[in-house]
Design a protein around this motif. Structure first.
Motif, PDB file in Angstrom:
ATOM      1  N   LEU A   1      93.222  54.825  49.513  1.00 29.12           N
ATOM      2  CA  LEU A   1      92.080  53.975  49.197  1.00 29.12           C
ATOM      3  C   LEU A   1      91.625  54.169  47.755  1.00 29.12           C
ATOM      4  O   LEU A   1      91.078  53.253  47.139  1.00 29.12           O
ATOM      5  CB  LEU A   1      90.897  54.288  50.126  1.00 29.12           C
ATOM      6  CG  LEU A   1      90.988  53.843  51.581  1.00 29.12           C
ATOM      7  CD1 LEU A   1      89.728  54.243  52.325  1.00 29.12           C
ATOM      8  CD2 LEU A   1      91.202  52.340  51.674  1.00 29.12           C
ATOM      9  N   MET A   2      91.860  55.362  47.216  1.00 30.13           N
ATOM     10  CA  MET A   2      91.425  55.672  45.851  1.00 30.13           C
ATOM     11  C   MET A   2      92.461  55.326  44.796  1.00 30.13           C
ATOM     12  O   MET A   2      92.212  55.492  43.604  1.00 30.13           O
ATOM     13  CB  MET A   2      91.057  57.154  45.750  1.00 30.13           C
ATOM     14  CG  MET A   2      89.821  57.539  46.533  1.00 30.13           C
ATOM     15  SD  MET A   2      89.353  59.260  46.254  1.00 30.13           S
ATOM     16  CE  MET A   2      90.498  60.127  47.340  1.00 30.13           C
ATOM     17  N   LYS A   3      93.631  54.858  45.224  1.00 31.04           N
ATOM     18  CA  LYS A   3      94.670  54.533  44.251  1.00 31.04           C
ATOM     19  C   LYS A   3      94.237  53.354  43.393  1.00 31.04           C
ATOM     20  O   LYS A   3      93.602  52.418  43.873  1.00 31.04           O
ATOM     21  CB  LYS A   3      95.989  54.197  44.968  1.00 31.04           C
ATOM     22  CG  LYS A   3      96.690  55.410  45.568  1.00 31.04           C
ATOM     23  CD  LYS A   3      98.029  55.030  46.179  1.00 31.04           C
ATOM     24  CE  LYS A   3      98.993  54.533  45.116  1.00 31.04           C
ATOM     25  NZ  LYS A   3     100.335  54.248  45.672  1.00 31.04           N
ATOM     26  N   PRO A   4      94.611  53.358  42.108  1.00 30.97           N
ATOM     27  CA  PRO A   4      94.208  52.273  41.206  1.00 30.97           C
ATOM     28  C   PRO A   4      94.932  50.967  41.509  1.00 30.97           C
ATOM     29  O   PRO A   4      96.065  50.966  41.974  1.00 30.97           O
ATOM     30  CB  PRO A   4      94.593  52.809  39.826  1.00 30.97           C
ATOM     31  CG  PRO A   4      95.731  53.738  40.106  1.00 30.97           C
ATOM     32  CD  PRO A   4      95.386  54.391  41.418  1.00 30.97           C
ATOM     33  N   LYS A   5      94.257  49.887  41.235  1.00 32.62           N
ATOM     34  CA  LYS A   5      94.853  48.556  41.363  1.00 32.62           C
ATOM     35  C   LYS A   5      94.693  47.873  40.012  1.00 32.62           C
ATOM     36  O   LYS A   5      93.596  47.804  39.468  1.00 32.62           O
ATOM     37  CB  LYS A   5      94.145  47.745  42.451  1.00 32.62           C
ATOM     38  CG  LYS A   5      94.343  48.306  43.852  1.00 32.62           C
ATOM     39  CD  LYS A   5      93.633  47.453  44.878  1.00 32.62           C
ATOM     40  CE  LYS A   5      93.844  47.998  46.285  1.00 32.62           C
ATOM     41  NZ  LYS A   5      93.142  47.174  47.299  1.00 32.62           N
ATOM     42  N   ASN A   6      95.790  47.379  39.492  1.00 33.47           N
ATOM     43  CA  ASN A   6      95.778  46.751  38.170  1.00 33.47           C
ATOM     44  C   ASN A   6      95.209  47.698  37.110  1.00 33.47           C
ATOM     45  O   ASN A   6      94.430  47.308  36.238  1.00 33.47           O
ATOM     46  CB  ASN A   6      94.950  45.467  38.194  1.00 33.47           C
ATOM     47  CG  ASN A   6      95.534  44.435  39.157  1.00 33.47           C
ATOM     48  OD1 ASN A   6      96.751  44.310  39.287  1.00 33.47           O
ATOM     49  ND2 ASN A   6      94.666  43.705  39.838  1.00 33.47           N
ATOM     50  N   ASP A   7      95.571  48.989  37.257  1.00 32.93           N
ATOM     51  CA  ASP A   7      95.165  50.022  36.307  1.00 32.93           C
ATOM     52  C   ASP A   7      93.660  50.268  36.284  1.00 32.93           C
ATOM     53  O   ASP A   7      93.122  50.852  35.353  1.00 32.93           O
ATOM     54  CB  ASP A   7      95.629  49.686  34.880  1.00 32.93           C
ATOM     55  CG  ASP A   7      97.146  49.641  34.803  1.00 32.93           C
ATOM     56  OD1 ASP A   7      97.653  48.791  34.068  1.00 32.93           O
ATOM     57  OD2 ASP A   7      97.795  50.461  35.481  1.00 32.93           O
ATOM     58  N   LYS A   8      92.943  49.794  37.308  1.00 31.09           N
ATOM     59  CA  LYS A   8      91.512  50.033  37.381  1.00 31.09           C
ATOM     60  C   LYS A   8      91.160  50.474  38.790  1.00 31.09           C
ATOM     61  O   LYS A   8      91.773  50.066  39.756  1.00 31.09           O
ATOM     62  CB  LYS A   8      90.721  48.767  37.035  1.00 31.09           C
ATOM     63  CG  LYS A   8      90.877  48.323  35.584  1.00 31.09           C
ATOM     64  CD  LYS A   8      90.047  47.087  35.330  1.00 31.09           C
ATOM     65  CE  LYS A   8      90.205  46.618  33.886  1.00 31.09           C
ATOM     66  NZ  LYS A   8      89.410  45.401  33.618  1.00 31.09           N
ATOM     67  N   PHE A   9      90.157  51.302  38.886  1.00 28.19           N
ATOM     68  CA  PHE A   9      89.688  51.701  40.200  1.00 28.19           C
ATOM     69  C   PHE A   9      88.696  50.651  40.664  1.00 28.19           C
ATOM     70  O   PHE A   9      87.700  50.399  39.989  1.00 28.19           O
ATOM     71  CB  PHE A   9      89.046  53.091  40.148  1.00 28.19           C
ATOM     72  CG  PHE A   9      90.049  54.166  39.924  1.00 28.19           C
ATOM     73  CD1 PHE A   9      90.393  54.537  38.643  1.00 28.19           C
ATOM     74  CD2 PHE A   9      90.682  54.782  40.997  1.00 28.19           C
ATOM     75  CE1 PHE A   9      91.340  55.512  38.418  1.00 28.19           C
ATOM     76  CE2 PHE A   9      91.630  55.754  40.774  1.00 28.19           C
ATOM     77  CZ  PHE A   9      91.963  56.132  39.483  1.00 28.19           C
TER      78      PHE A   9
ATOM     79  N   THR B   1      85.018  58.420  39.171  1.00 25.59           N
ATOM     80  CA  THR B   1      84.610  58.268  40.575  1.00 25.59           C
ATOM     81  C   THR B   1      85.548  59.024  41.507  1.00 25.59           C
ATOM     82  O   THR B   1      85.113  59.653  42.471  1.00 25.59           O
ATOM     83  CB  THR B   1      84.557  56.779  40.963  1.00 25.59           C
ATOM     84  OG1 THR B   1      83.647  56.097  40.105  1.00 25.59           O
ATOM     85  CG2 THR B   1      84.098  56.613  42.404  1.00 25.59           C
ATOM     86  N   VAL B   2      86.831  58.988  41.225  1.00 25.85           N
ATOM     87  CA  VAL B   2      87.804  59.722  42.029  1.00 25.85           C
ATOM     88  C   VAL B   2      87.566  61.231  41.888  1.00 25.85           C
ATOM     89  O   VAL B   2      87.627  61.982  42.868  1.00 25.85           O
ATOM     90  CB  VAL B   2      89.243  59.363  41.616  1.00 25.85           C
ATOM     91  CG1 VAL B   2      90.244  60.249  42.341  1.00 25.85           C
ATOM     92  CG2 VAL B   2      89.524  57.898  41.917  1.00 25.85           C
ATOM     93  N   ILE B   3      87.289  61.665  40.667  1.00 24.14           N
ATOM     94  CA  ILE B   3      86.979  63.077  40.437  1.00 24.14           C
ATOM     95  C   ILE B   3      85.767  63.485  41.262  1.00 24.14           C
ATOM     96  O   ILE B   3      85.756  64.541  41.899  1.00 24.14           O
ATOM     97  CB  ILE B   3      86.705  63.330  38.931  1.00 24.14           C
ATOM     98  CG1 ILE B   3      87.992  63.165  38.124  1.00 24.14           C
ATOM     99  CG2 ILE B   3      86.116  64.725  38.717  1.00 24.14           C
ATOM    100  CD1 ILE B   3      87.776  63.193  36.616  1.00 24.14           C
ATOM    101  N   ALA B   4      84.754  62.639  41.258  1.00 24.28           N
ATOM    102  CA  ALA B   4      83.525  62.923  42.003  1.00 24.28           C
ATOM    103  C   ALA B   4      83.795  63.018  43.501  1.00 24.28           C
ATOM    104  O   ALA B   4      83.237  63.877  44.197  1.00 24.28           O
ATOM    105  CB  ALA B   4      82.482  61.843  41.720  1.00 24.28           C
ATOM    106  N   ILE B   5      84.641  62.145  44.012  1.00 22.76           N
ATOM    107  CA  ILE B   5      84.977  62.172  45.443  1.00 22.76           C
ATOM    108  C   ILE B   5      85.681  63.467  45.790  1.00 22.76           C
ATOM    109  O   ILE B   5      85.370  64.121  46.803  1.00 22.76           O
ATOM    110  CB  ILE B   5      85.846  60.955  45.816  1.00 22.76           C
ATOM    111  CG1 ILE B   5      85.031  59.659  45.698  1.00 22.76           C
ATOM    112  CG2 ILE B   5      86.395  61.103  47.244  1.00 22.76           C
ATOM    113  CD1 ILE B   5      85.856  58.398  45.874  1.00 22.76           C
ATOM    114  N   TRP B   6      86.646  63.881  44.952  1.00 23.99           N
ATOM    115  CA  TRP B   6      87.380  65.118  45.213  1.00 23.99           C
ATOM    116  C   TRP B   6      86.470  66.352  45.124  1.00 23.99           C
ATOM    117  O   TRP B   6      86.514  67.221  46.003  1.00 23.99           O
ATOM    118  CB  TRP B   6      88.546  65.258  44.227  1.00 23.99           C
ATOM    119  CG  TRP B   6      89.803  64.619  44.708  1.00 23.99           C
ATOM    120  CD1 TRP B   6      90.303  63.401  44.358  1.00 23.99           C
ATOM    121  CD2 TRP B   6      90.734  65.163  45.656  1.00 23.99           C
ATOM    122  NE1 TRP B   6      91.486  63.139  45.024  1.00 23.99           N
ATOM    123  CE2 TRP B   6      91.774  64.205  45.825  1.00 23.99           C
ATOM    124  CE3 TRP B   6      90.786  66.347  46.382  1.00 23.99           C
ATOM    125  CZ2 TRP B   6      92.847  64.415  46.680  1.00 23.99           C
ATOM    126  CZ3 TRP B   6      91.866  66.554  47.241  1.00 23.99           C
ATOM    127  CH2 TRP B   6      92.875  65.605  47.389  1.00 23.99           C
TER     128      TRP B   6
END
Length: 266
Positions: A249-257, A151-156
């Motif tokens: 906002l895109m940073k992972p939380k608990n190793d999950k997006f 998802t992060v790749i898609a946003i970028w």
């Protein structure tokens, strides 16, 4: 992953992008004027309707289950949580434009302010968010579904394409102006993409995109159509900061997006 659906959506995205950038087909047959409204603006607005109908027809026929996000669920909560940064960016942009364009040398009609300064920009927001975020971002997300941060790749990817896609409208400007504008637009795209996936609601980026664009209203009061240096510098700073906020906002939380779980790839 439904490859046939991805193929159809990719073709639709390319067609809508071409129609948006070129103004076709409306520019071929819509030739009307109203007060001091720039004539081609009216043509483009008619083209928005054609683009919207084409998108609706294809989506209804081939992708009823496409995760577009044009619903009310999460809209109010999303705006409450993420709108502040976008509203602040828009207001600061407006101030940058005012500083760069002052003193103003044109007195527009009410029609020009309403159509060219407000309605047109909301049309731009709806159409661009439809095919850049609603279609293209989701296409990349589905194609990259095996990647950990798909998802992060898609946003970028969608944000970079969004920035580069504005180059045709800046042909003839100084290379540095084009570069700065592209950087600013990429930062804006990161914000729209991040809040779209955070909320799963396309109306959230549409509304904030429209607001930010309307903050260019000072141009209705000037005969100058480019970017003054001071305005350009201000925009780069504003949207670089907005981009940084979006990366947070895109940073992972608990190793999950946090938004990946909501976008299960079929």
């Amino acid at each position: 992953m439904n490859k046939k659906q991805i193929t159809v959506m990719t073709i639709l995205t390319l067609v809508l992008a071409f129609m948006d950038i070129s103004g076709l087909p409306a520019v071929l047959f819509v030739h009307c004027s109203l007060s001091d409204v720039t004539p081609y603006i009216i043509s483009l607005m008619v083209n928005f309707l054609i683009i919207g109908f084409a998108a609706w027809l294809v989506l209804r026929s081939f992708a009823r289950d496409w995760p577009l996000g044009l619903h009310t669920s999460g809209l109010v909560g999303g705006l409450k949580k993420y709108a502040f940064a976008g509203v602040a960016a828009g207001i600061f942009s407006c101030v940058a434009f005012i500083i760069g364009l002052a003193p103003f040398d044109y007195k527009p009609s009410v029609w020009k302010i309403l159509i060219e300064g407000v309605l047109y920009y909301f049309g731009v927001a709806i159409i661009e968010e439809l095919y850049v975020r609603g279609l293209f971002l989701n296409i990349v997300d589905k194609i990259a579904h095996n990647k950990e941060r798909h998802t992060v790749i898609a946003i970028w990817v969608s944000s970079v394409v969004f920035g580069l896609g504005h180059i045709p409208g800046m042909i003839g400007m100084e290379p540095l102006v084009i570069l700065f504008k592209v950087i600013s637009t990429i930062g804006m795209g990161l914000y729209f993409g991040a809040i779209y996936k955070r909320t799963d609601n396309l109306w959230v980026p549409i509304i904030l995109h429209g607001f930010i664009d309307i903050c260019a209203l000072p141009y209705c009061f000037s005969t100058f159509s480019g970017y003054k240096t001071i305005s350009l510098i201000g925009l780069v700073i504003i949207y670089t900061l907005l981009g940084i906020y979006s990366i947070v906002l895109m940073k992972p939380k608990n190793d999950k997006f946090p938004f990946i779980a909501k976008n299960i790839i079929s």
